[in-house]
Design a protein around this motif. Structure first.
Motif, PDB file in Angstrom:
ATOM      1  N   VAL A 194       0.706  -1.194   0.241  1.00 22.89           N
ATOM      2  CA  VAL A 194       0.205  -0.243  -0.103  1.00 22.89           C
ATOM      3  C   VAL A 194       0.785   1.354   0.175  1.00 22.89           C
ATOM      4  CG1 VAL A 194      -1.764   1.193   0.900  1.00 22.89           C
ATOM      5  CG2 VAL A 194      -1.885  -1.215   1.245  1.00 22.89           C
ATOM      6  N   ALA A 195       0.609   2.326  -0.807  1.00 26.86           N
ATOM      7  CA  ALA A 195       1.219   3.252  -0.869  1.00 26.86           C
ATOM      8  C   ALA A 195       0.471   4.655  -0.825  1.00 26.86           C
ATOM      9  CB  ALA A 195       2.009   3.725  -2.124  1.00 26.86           C
ATOM     10  N   CYS A 196       0.434   5.271   0.496  1.00 26.18           N
ATOM     11  CA  CYS A 196      -0.483   6.368   0.775  1.00 26.18           C
ATOM     12  C   CYS A 196       0.295   7.659   0.330  1.00 26.18           C
ATOM     13  CB  CYS A 196      -1.150   6.532   2.082  1.00 26.18           C
ATOM     14  SG  CYS A 196      -1.764   4.940   2.512  1.00 26.18           S
ATOM     15  N   ALA A 197      -0.294   8.616  -0.540  1.00 31.89           N
ATOM     16  CA  ALA A 197       0.278  10.095  -0.692  1.00 31.89           C
ATOM     17  C   ALA A 197      -0.865  10.937  -0.055  1.00 31.89           C
ATOM     18  CB  ALA A 197       0.501  10.273  -1.776  1.00 31.89           C
ATOM     19  N   ASP A 198      -0.269  11.550   1.150  1.00 29.61           N
ATOM     20  CA  ASP A 198      -1.005  12.581   1.842  1.00 29.61           C
ATOM     21  C   ASP A 198      -0.937  14.028   1.452  1.00 29.61           C
ATOM     22  OD1 ASP A 198      -3.149  13.431   3.307  1.00 29.61           O
ATOM     23  OD2 ASP A 198      -1.907  13.365   5.160  1.00 29.61           O
ATOM     24  N   ARG A 199      -1.518  14.757   1.378  1.00 32.73           N
ATOM     25  CA  ARG A 199      -1.156  16.171   1.127  1.00 32.73           C
ATOM     26  C   ARG A 199      -0.670  16.954   2.778  1.00 32.73           C
ATOM     27  NH1 ARG A 199      -5.096  20.911   0.049  1.00 32.73           N
ATOM     28  NH2 ARG A 199      -3.523  22.296   1.293  1.00 32.73           N
ATOM     29  N   VAL A 200      -0.332  18.001   2.784  1.00 36.87           N
ATOM     30  CA  VAL A 200       0.090  18.696   4.044  1.00 36.87           C
ATOM     31  C   VAL A 200      -0.584  20.331   3.695  1.00 36.87           C
ATOM     32  CG1 VAL A 200       2.279  17.510   4.127  1.00 36.87           C
ATOM     33  CG2 VAL A 200       2.264  19.412   2.979  1.00 36.87           C
ATOM     34  N   GLY A 201      -0.282  20.945   4.916  1.00 41.15           N
ATOM     35  CA  GLY A 201      -0.810  22.540   4.872  1.00 41.15           C
ATOM     36  C   GLY A 201      -2.329  22.460   5.223  1.00 41.15           C
ATOM     37  N   PRO A 207       5.914  -0.739   7.650  1.00 41.14           N
ATOM     38  CA  PRO A 207       6.405   0.275   6.934  1.00 41.14           C
ATOM     39  C   PRO A 207       7.734   0.077   6.115  1.00 41.14           C
ATOM     40  CG  PRO A 207       5.477   1.214   8.779  1.00 41.14           C
ATOM     41  CD  PRO A 207       5.587  -0.092   8.987  1.00 41.14           C
ATOM     42  N   ILE A 208       7.669   0.471   4.641  1.00 40.34           N
ATOM     43  CA  ILE A 208       9.018   0.353   4.058  1.00 40.34           C
ATOM     44  C   ILE A 208       9.360   1.769   3.431  1.00 40.34           C
ATOM     45  CG2 ILE A 208       9.034  -1.862   3.343  1.00 40.34           C
ATOM     46  CD1 ILE A 208       7.817  -1.299   0.880  1.00 40.34           C
ATOM     47  N   GLY A 209       8.361   2.585   4.086  1.00 38.19           N
ATOM     48  CA  GLY A 209       8.743   4.143   3.643  1.00 38.19           C
ATOM     49  C   GLY A 209       7.918   5.089   4.536  1.00 38.19           C
ATOM     50  N   GLY A 210       8.591   5.857   5.375  1.00 36.68           N
ATOM     51  CA  GLY A 210       7.602   6.865   6.153  1.00 36.68           C
ATOM     52  C   GLY A 210       7.504   6.350   7.207  1.00 36.68           C
ATOM     53  N   PRO A 211       6.460   7.075   8.277  1.00 37.22           N
ATOM     54  CA  PRO A 211       5.620   8.220   7.753  1.00 37.22           C
ATOM     55  C   PRO A 211       6.424   9.324   7.251  1.00 37.22           C
ATOM     56  CG  PRO A 211       5.205   7.489   9.942  1.00 37.22           C
ATOM     57  CD  PRO A 211       6.279   6.728   9.703  1.00 37.22           C
ATOM     58  N   ALA A 212       6.163  10.001   6.326  1.00 36.83           N
ATOM     59  CA  ALA A 212       6.738  11.467   5.895  1.00 36.83           C
ATOM     60  C   ALA A 212       6.373  12.553   6.975  1.00 36.83           C
ATOM     61  CB  ALA A 212       6.087  11.623   4.502  1.00 36.83           C
ATOM     62  N   SER A 213       6.670  13.698   6.672  1.00 34.25           N
ATOM     63  CA  SER A 213       6.497  14.935   7.517  1.00 34.25           C
ATOM     64  C   SER A 213       5.114  15.038   7.737  1.00 34.25           C
ATOM     65  CB  SER A 213       7.376  15.895   6.820  1.00 34.25           C
ATOM     66  OG  SER A 213       6.821  17.134   7.434  1.00 34.25           O
ATOM     67  N   ALA A 214       4.756  15.656   8.811  1.00 35.23           N
ATOM     68  CA  ALA A 214       3.504  16.020   9.134  1.00 35.23           C
ATOM     69  C   ALA A 214       3.095  17.349   8.385  1.00 35.23           C
ATOM     70  CB  ALA A 214       3.231  15.928  10.597  1.00 35.23           C
ATOM     71  N   ASP A 215       4.022  18.176   8.186  1.00 29.15           N
ATOM     72  CA  ASP A 215       3.754  19.472   7.692  1.00 29.15           C
ATOM     73  C   ASP A 215       4.536  20.073   6.712  1.00 29.15           C
ATOM     74  OD1 ASP A 215       6.083  19.874   9.058  1.00 29.15           O
ATOM     75  OD2 ASP A 215       5.107  20.701  10.833  1.00 29.15           O
ATOM     76  N   ALA A 216       5.750  19.162   6.056  1.00 28.50           N
ATOM     77  CA  ALA A 216       6.218  19.985   4.995  1.00 28.50           C
ATOM     78  C   ALA A 216       6.211  18.723   3.721  1.00 28.50           C
ATOM     79  CB  ALA A 216       7.805  19.904   5.195  1.00 28.50           C
ATOM     80  N   GLU A 217       6.166  19.212   2.543  1.00 30.18           N
ATOM     81  CA  GLU A 217       6.405  18.571   1.304  1.00 30.18           C
ATOM     82  C   GLU A 217       7.433  17.864   1.244  1.00 30.18           C
ATOM     83  OE1 GLU A 217       5.994  21.542  -1.874  1.00 30.18           O
ATOM     84  OE2 GLU A 217       3.798  21.225  -2.167  1.00 30.18           O
ATOM     85  N   GLN A 218       7.312  16.552   0.759  1.00 29.38           N
ATOM     86  CA  GLN A 218       8.361  15.560   0.841  1.00 29.38           C
ATOM     87  C   GLN A 218       8.101  14.574  -0.177  1.00 29.38           C
ATOM     88  OE1 GLN A 218       8.748  13.795   4.790  1.00 29.38           O
ATOM     89  NE2 GLN A 218      10.471  12.328   4.049  1.00 29.38           N
ATOM     90  N   ILE A 219       9.052  13.953  -0.788  1.00 29.83           N
ATOM     91  CA  ILE A 219       9.030  12.643  -1.600  1.00 29.83           C
ATOM     92  C   ILE A 219       9.361  11.535  -0.866  1.00 29.83           C
ATOM     93  CG2 ILE A 219       9.327  11.582  -3.815  1.00 29.83           C
ATOM     94  CD1 ILE A 219      10.055  14.211  -5.023  1.00 29.83           C
ATOM     95  N   LEU A 220       8.712  10.477  -0.685  1.00 25.70           N
ATOM     96  CA  LEU A 220       8.596   9.354  -0.033  1.00 25.70           C
ATOM     97  C   LEU A 220       9.139   8.338  -1.045  1.00 25.70           C
ATOM     98  CD1 LEU A 220       8.384   8.803   3.120  1.00 25.70           C
ATOM     99  CD2 LEU A 220       6.080   7.975   2.667  1.00 25.70           C
TER     100      LEU A 220
END
Lengths: 268, 268
Positions: B193-200, B220-233
């Motif tokens: 499963v690959a989830c891409a969430d927005r921030v802001g 998880p094999i990637g992330g969780p990404a930042s809670a508030d900044a744009e980031q490529i995971l």
């Protein structure tokens, strides 16, 4: 608790001791592990059969009915059930007034398939003065359908007698996958979940403990319990909490009421 | 990424910039957030409609098709879709050869119900050279049925464009419930499963970021990404991993193959 395989009288006695202690501390509902009267790692069908009993009417349910009546509480507990020649890995539901019903494990794990017949009673939910009680056992919890079936019948709490075994690939730095599945199921179904796992190693098979009681929000309200020691886990669960069935916003009910079965076309 | 509501040209340009960066770093499959070309918090149906486009054939899909062809990659991305007068919160699936298909969000959340029509395409799964790709969007992930539908059609990976919002009762000391649901779904369905969430924060509505890529094991094999900044995971996901569909033991397949629909009697 840690049952001892084959020592049925000892397992019943130990269960009664823990039920009494829980009652002394105010428990209204007690959940005990899977196959807690028999042990789990059977060597043969004959051994499984020798430890099994009719439900109700056998010595284990008799003993649990007696203490439930004396202490005015409900019990959901795993039992080795014989229905004639057919054996089931079952959970019995008992109230102060006696036997209420049985759940038979639907999804058998590994060598259980040698000893038991898969459950044929679907996922019954029982009306009690505490609320509506559903049950499932161990590997059933790996199937989101099991929780959904209970929740769609308005279960307030799902009780999970279990003998969780270690999982390949468990991340040792994270909580047990069994606990993650439980939290997700509680949240997605807006239902309380109380899991009672056994501890110890039986005939070479370790069990992981870490019993958990989860609110309908998905967050634990009790545990995880110890990974290796017997322990009674307590939680206050307000099954009448009106927030539980409240709509999540002006447009949504919750992931139970908002289901769209017409779009679930592959699951027949 | 953080889309800007109403700035469709800017959002497309930003998406192309991130897709190019991901391609430079070797990405074969790029997942972008829900409604990433339009923004999310619409003020009116008219605004939603003004930002919508036919799929395929509109400027967003044209741009994504072009970069997918140039860079030889696949894209799953959220888009504001107009099918005549009917608007859908959709995810488009694009390969190097062009448009492959559309998923339309089945379970709409909150005021989305004002602007969009619930999806009517069930949960399509697309055959690609990378593997079989399914999609769902945000609140769809609260319904175990969504993942099951993809998995029962042999999806290798489920891509989740999403705009996760804060949840009442989120335990701040634990990972996001959205992530817990994702891990449970991956494990129970033996699917990546690959989830891409927005921030802001958009018009007062905060989003939680914490995009996650999960193995079929549930971890998880990637992330969780930042809670508030744009980031490529990034993650390496071996969709051909033969262990993924391997039976869990001599008696069990896995929680997909071991389903017992005859005992799921309340879910019609």
């Amino acid at each position: 608790m840690e049952p001892t395989v084959g020592d049925k009288a000892g397992n019943i006695a130990k269960s009664l001791q823990y039920i009494a202690e829980a009652a002394d501390n105010g428990a209204d509902l007690v959940v005990l592990p899977e196959l807690c009267n028999s042990g789990y790692v059977f060597e043969s069908l004959e051994e499984t059969r020798a430890l099994a009993e009719p439900v109700p009417g056998g010595p284990t349910v008799d003993a649990w009915e007696k203490i439930a009546a004396e202490r005015g509480l409900h019990i959901v507990a795993g039992i080795d059930e014989a229905d004639g020649d057919t054996l089931y890995n079952s959970a019995v539901v008992i109230g102060p007034g006696g036997y209420l019903g049985t759940f038979r494990k639907v999804h058998l794990w590994n060598r259980e398939n040698v000893f038991f017949t898969p459950g044929d009673l679907a996922f019954p939910v029982f009306d009690t003065p505490l609320g509506r009680i559903g049950a499932l056992i161990c590997y059933d919890g790996w199937f989101p359908e099991s929780y959904r079936e209970c929740a769609l019948q308005q279960a307030d709490i799902v009780c999970v007698p279990t003998n969780w075994v270690p999982i390949n690939g468990q991340d040792p730095n994270r909580e047990a996958m069994a606990n993650i599945l439980t939290m997700a199921a509680a949240h997605s179904n807006s239902v309380f979940v109380a899991c009672a796992d056994r501890v110890g190693t039986e005939r070479g098979q370790p069990f992981i403990g870490q019993s958990l009681i989860v609110s309908y929000t998905g967050w634990p309200i009790g545990g995880p319990a110890s990974a290796d020691a017997e322990q009674i886990l307590y939680a206050d669960a307000d099954l009448d909490d009106t927030a539980r069935s409240r709509a999540w916003n002006a447009f949504n009910d919750n992931p139970l009421g908002d289901r769209r079965p017409g779009e679930y076309r592959s699951a027949g």
